[in-house]
Design a protein around this motif. Structure first.
Motif, PDB file in Angstrom:
ATOM      1  N   THR A 149      17.875  32.464  46.197  1.00  0.00           N
ATOM      2  CA  THR A 149      18.802  32.269  45.394  1.00  0.00           C
ATOM      3  C   THR A 149      20.084  31.457  45.373  1.00  0.00           C
ATOM      4  N   GLU A 150      20.884  31.699  46.541  1.00  0.00           N
ATOM      5  CA  GLU A 150      21.980  30.581  46.687  1.00  0.00           C
ATOM      6  C   GLU A 150      21.704  29.348  46.823  1.00  0.00           C
ATOM      7  N   LYS A 151      20.457  29.050  47.648  1.00  0.00           N
ATOM      8  CA  LYS A 151      20.160  27.423  47.814  1.00  0.00           C
ATOM      9  C   LYS A 151      19.591  26.881  46.521  1.00  0.00           C
ATOM     10  N   VAL A 152      18.775  27.803  45.765  1.00  0.00           N
ATOM     11  CA  VAL A 152      18.392  27.195  44.532  1.00  0.00           C
ATOM     12  C   VAL A 152      19.520  27.002  43.420  1.00  0.00           C
ATOM     13  N   MET A 153      20.507  27.878  43.570  1.00  0.00           N
ATOM     14  CA  MET A 153      21.534  27.540  42.714  1.00  0.00           C
ATOM     15  C   MET A 153      22.591  26.571  43.123  1.00  0.00           C
ATOM     16  N   LEU A 154      22.704  26.432  44.460  1.00  0.00           N
ATOM     17  CA  LEU A 154      23.123  25.008  44.959  1.00  0.00           C
ATOM     18  C   LEU A 154      22.668  23.702  44.564  1.00  0.00           C
ATOM     19  N   MET A 155      21.058  23.738  44.796  1.00  0.00           N
ATOM     20  CA  MET A 155      20.452  22.684  44.447  1.00  0.00           C
ATOM     21  C   MET A 155      20.347  22.295  42.989  1.00  0.00           C
ATOM     22  N   LEU A 156      20.547  23.365  42.042  1.00  0.00           N
ATOM     23  CA  LEU A 156      20.574  23.165  40.630  1.00  0.00           C
ATOM     24  C   LEU A 156      22.004  22.562  40.337  1.00  0.00           C
ATOM     25  N   HIS A 157      22.916  23.153  40.796  1.00  0.00           N
ATOM     26  CA  HIS A 157      24.409  22.709  40.479  1.00  0.00           C
ATOM     27  C   HIS A 157      24.642  21.229  41.016  1.00  0.00           C
ATOM     28  N   ALA A 162      17.236  18.036  38.774  1.00  0.00           N
ATOM     29  CA  ALA A 162      17.265  17.825  37.297  1.00  0.00           C
ATOM     30  C   ALA A 162      16.151  17.128  36.856  1.00  0.00           C
ATOM     31  N   SER A 163      15.285  16.410  37.787  1.00  0.00           N
ATOM     32  CA  SER A 163      14.032  15.844  37.300  1.00  0.00           C
ATOM     33  C   SER A 163      13.087  16.907  37.266  1.00  0.00           C
ATOM     34  N   PRO A 164      12.143  17.029  36.112  1.00  0.00           N
ATOM     35  CA  PRO A 164      10.995  17.875  35.983  1.00  0.00           C
ATOM     36  C   PRO A 164       9.851  17.236  37.004  1.00  0.00           C
ATOM     37  N   ASN A 165      10.029  16.029  37.129  1.00  0.00           N
ATOM     38  CA  ASN A 165       8.963  15.456  38.220  1.00  0.00           C
ATOM     39  C   ASN A 165       9.191  15.908  39.709  1.00  0.00           C
ATOM     40  N   THR A 166      10.303  16.312  40.099  1.00  0.00           N
ATOM     41  CA  THR A 166      10.486  16.616  41.592  1.00  0.00           C
ATOM     42  C   THR A 166      10.993  17.946  41.593  1.00  0.00           C
ATOM     43  N   LEU A 171      11.561  22.387  45.546  1.00  0.00           N
ATOM     44  CA  LEU A 171      11.470  23.636  45.914  1.00  0.00           C
ATOM     45  C   LEU A 171      10.547  23.904  47.291  1.00  0.00           C
ATOM     46  N   ALA A 172       9.627  22.961  47.175  1.00  0.00           N
ATOM     47  CA  ALA A 172       8.724  23.075  48.383  1.00  0.00           C
ATOM     48  C   ALA A 172       9.206  23.299  49.871  1.00  0.00           C
ATOM     49  N   THR A 173      10.538  22.638  49.955  1.00  0.00           N
ATOM     50  CA  THR A 173      11.137  22.626  51.070  1.00  0.00           C
ATOM     51  C   THR A 173      11.779  23.992  51.706  1.00  0.00           C
ATOM     52  N   LEU A 174      12.005  24.877  50.792  1.00  0.00           N
ATOM     53  CA  LEU A 174      12.268  26.291  50.744  1.00  0.00           C
ATOM     54  C   LEU A 174      11.117  26.904  51.732  1.00  0.00           C
ATOM     55  N   ARG A 175      11.692  27.904  52.669  1.00  0.00           N
ATOM     56  CA  ARG A 175      10.431  28.699  52.916  1.00  0.00           C
ATOM     57  C   ARG A 175      11.046  29.932  52.847  1.00  0.00           C
TER      58      ARG A 175
END
Length: 183
Positions: A149-157, A162-166, A171-175
């Motif tokens: 959750t923290e990692k996704v929030m950091l990535m979003l922030h 930002a790009s729907p294409n990526t 997110l696939a880099t998260l295990r």
């Protein structure tokens, strides 16, 4: 990304802001809101959640994120944040429509102003078993729900999502370690 609009009619609808995926993505924020940036971040999370989709990995990530923001200490923080705002408090209560997504959006709003410590996603004090588990997760490059959750929030922030294409590629880099499996 979504278009952003400051709008005087949003408050007339009884809201601080909203996200609409209809006819092009739009985030509308009440022109007279006390926290326009915080409300924008809140609606950005709704946009992100909508973009994730419904494939298996997206559903698993949504479950991970919503589980983390439903932890008792995080939920207490969310409830305290909306204390005095009965509509907002009702929106995060179990059983309300989209209450899990609403919790996540509110958590992101708090996170963007106070960081992970504001939500208790990364506790300052961990017992010895927590340290051992964290060590093994780091060795295996696994993240628990709070860390994801923290990692996704950091990535979003930071704009990485930002790009729907990526989104899915990033997110696939998260295990992620879940109670059911690792993916």
């Amino acid at each position: 990304g979504p278009r952003l609009k400051l709008d005087q009619t949003v408050a007339q609808m009884g809201k601080q802001g909203y996200f609409s995926g209809q006819a092009g993505e739009l985030i509308a924020i009440a022109i007279d809101t006390a926290d326009p940036l915080g409300n924008t971040h809140h609606e950005v999370m709704h946009a992100f959640f909508a973009r994730l989709g419904f494939d298996k990995k997206s559903r698993e990530l949504k479950n991970t994120l919503t589980s983390a923001v439903s932890l008792p200490h995080v939920l207490a923080t969310l409830e305290d944040f909306v204390k005095g705002m009965p509509d907002a408090l009702a929106a995060i209560k179990q059983g309300a429509p989209h209450y899990l997504e609403e919790r996540l959006a509110l958590a992101y709003q708090i996170y963007t102003t106070g960081g992970p410590a504001a939500l208790g996603l990364t506790p300052a004090v961990r017992n010895i078993f927590g340290k051992i588990a964290a060590y093994f997760r780091s060795v295996l490059n696994l993240l628990n729900e709070a860390e994801v959750t923290e990692k996704v929030m950091l990535m979003l922030h930071s704009g990485e999502l930002a790009s729907p294409n990526t989104i899915h590629e990033k997110l696939a880099t998260l295990r992620i370690e879940t109670s059911q499996q690792t993916f």
